[in-house]
Design a protein around this motif. Structure first.
Motif, PDB file in Angstrom:
ATOM      1  N   VAL A 140       3.684  10.110  -6.103  1.00 50.63           N
ATOM      2  CA  VAL A 140       2.663  10.453  -5.109  1.00 50.63           C
ATOM      3  C   VAL A 140       1.366  10.809  -5.815  1.00 50.63           C
ATOM      4  O   VAL A 140       0.285  10.389  -5.401  1.00 50.63           O
ATOM      5  CB  VAL A 140       3.132  11.634  -4.218  1.00 50.63           C
ATOM      6  N   ARG A 165       2.166   3.359  -4.164  1.00 48.21           N
ATOM      7  CA  ARG A 165       2.929   3.190  -2.931  1.00 48.21           C
ATOM      8  C   ARG A 165       3.853   1.988  -3.018  1.00 48.21           C
ATOM      9  O   ARG A 165       4.165   1.367  -2.030  1.00 48.21           O
ATOM     10  CB  ARG A 165       1.970   3.044  -1.754  1.00 48.21           C
ATOM     11  N   PHE A 206       8.163  13.027   4.627  1.00 50.42           N
ATOM     12  CA  PHE A 206       7.506  12.341   3.512  1.00 50.42           C
ATOM     13  C   PHE A 206       7.421  10.837   3.780  1.00 50.42           C
ATOM     14  O   PHE A 206       6.392  10.216   3.539  1.00 50.42           O
ATOM     15  CB  PHE A 206       8.285  12.602   2.214  1.00 50.42           C
ATOM     16  N   GLN A 207       8.514  10.295   4.274  1.00 52.86           N
ATOM     17  CA  GLN A 207       8.576   8.849   4.496  1.00 52.86           C
ATOM     18  C   GLN A 207       7.685   8.393   5.647  1.00 52.86           C
ATOM     19  O   GLN A 207       7.243   7.250   5.649  1.00 52.86           O
ATOM     20  CB  GLN A 207      10.025   8.413   4.762  1.00 52.86           C
ATOM     21  N   LYS A 233       2.224  14.339   1.889  1.00 52.35           N
ATOM     22  CA  LYS A 233       3.364  13.832   1.123  1.00 52.35           C
ATOM     23  C   LYS A 233       3.719  14.797  -0.006  1.00 52.35           C
ATOM     24  O   LYS A 233       4.888  15.121  -0.216  1.00 52.35           O
ATOM     25  CB  LYS A 233       3.059  12.442   0.553  1.00 52.35           C
ATOM     26  N   CYS A 284       5.425  17.831   1.431  1.00 55.30           N
ATOM     27  CA  CYS A 284       6.804  17.518   1.835  1.00 55.30           C
ATOM     28  C   CYS A 284       7.738  17.501   0.634  1.00 55.30           C
ATOM     29  O   CYS A 284       8.840  18.058   0.688  1.00 55.30           O
ATOM     30  CB  CYS A 284       6.857  16.167   2.561  1.00 55.30           C
TER      31      CYS A 284
END
Length: 160
Positions: A69, A74, A119-120, A128, A131
């Motif tokens: 992150v 990504r 997060f997802q 993110k 999380c």
């Protein structure tokens, strides 16, 4: 008269043998229960130990996830890491009874699973990170609870 005495002796003898047989049966049943209880006790400690190990692996994967992150990557690796974490969480949950004496640990693990799902689903990078951080904390708490519970079981303390 002799046949009455013989019948009485046979009846008393049969009653005594029945009482002895009942005593032996009760003693064996008590031993079986003690063995069953010991097996359940040992199995619980083994499951808690396995849960702790699975969660340590999930925690290691979570650290990788946090670094991904931070790099704003990504790609597939984040999906793969999240899938691995979910797998460890699923295996951990499968080892703990829904309403058993370790349901508090189970609930903590479910909390970490919710953080993983958040997060997802979020696209915000800061969210993110939060999380993953929250998930890490919940997993660490779960690991500590497993260690403490095992220790309490081994030393006969009962906090459940």
């Amino acid at each position: 008269m002799e046949s009455d005495n013989l019948e009485l002796i046979i009846t008393i003898g049969g009653t005594v043998l029945t009482a002895i047989g009942t005593g032996v049966t009760l003693r064996q049943a008590s031993r079986v229960k003690a063995y069953r209880d010991q097996i359940a006790f040992d199995l619980r400690k083994i499951h808690l130990s396995e849960v702790g190990e699975l969660l340590r692996r999930a925690q290691d994967e979570g650290r990788k996830l946090l670094s991904q992150v931070q790099q704003l990557n990504r790609g597939k690796s984040m999906i793969s890491i999240a899938d691995d974490i979910q797998s460890y969480i699923d295996k951990s949950l499968n080892l703990l009874h829904l309403n058993g004496p370790d349901s508090d640990i189970r609930n903590k693990i479910i909390g970490s699973q919710e953080k993983l799902r958040n997060f997802q689903t979020t696209q915000d990078v800061d969210e993110k990170k939060q999380c993953v951080s929250d998930m890490h904390t919940l997993i660490q708490d779960s690991i500590s609870m497993c260690k403490e519970r095992i220790s309490n079981l081994e030393y006969g303390e009962s906090n459940d």
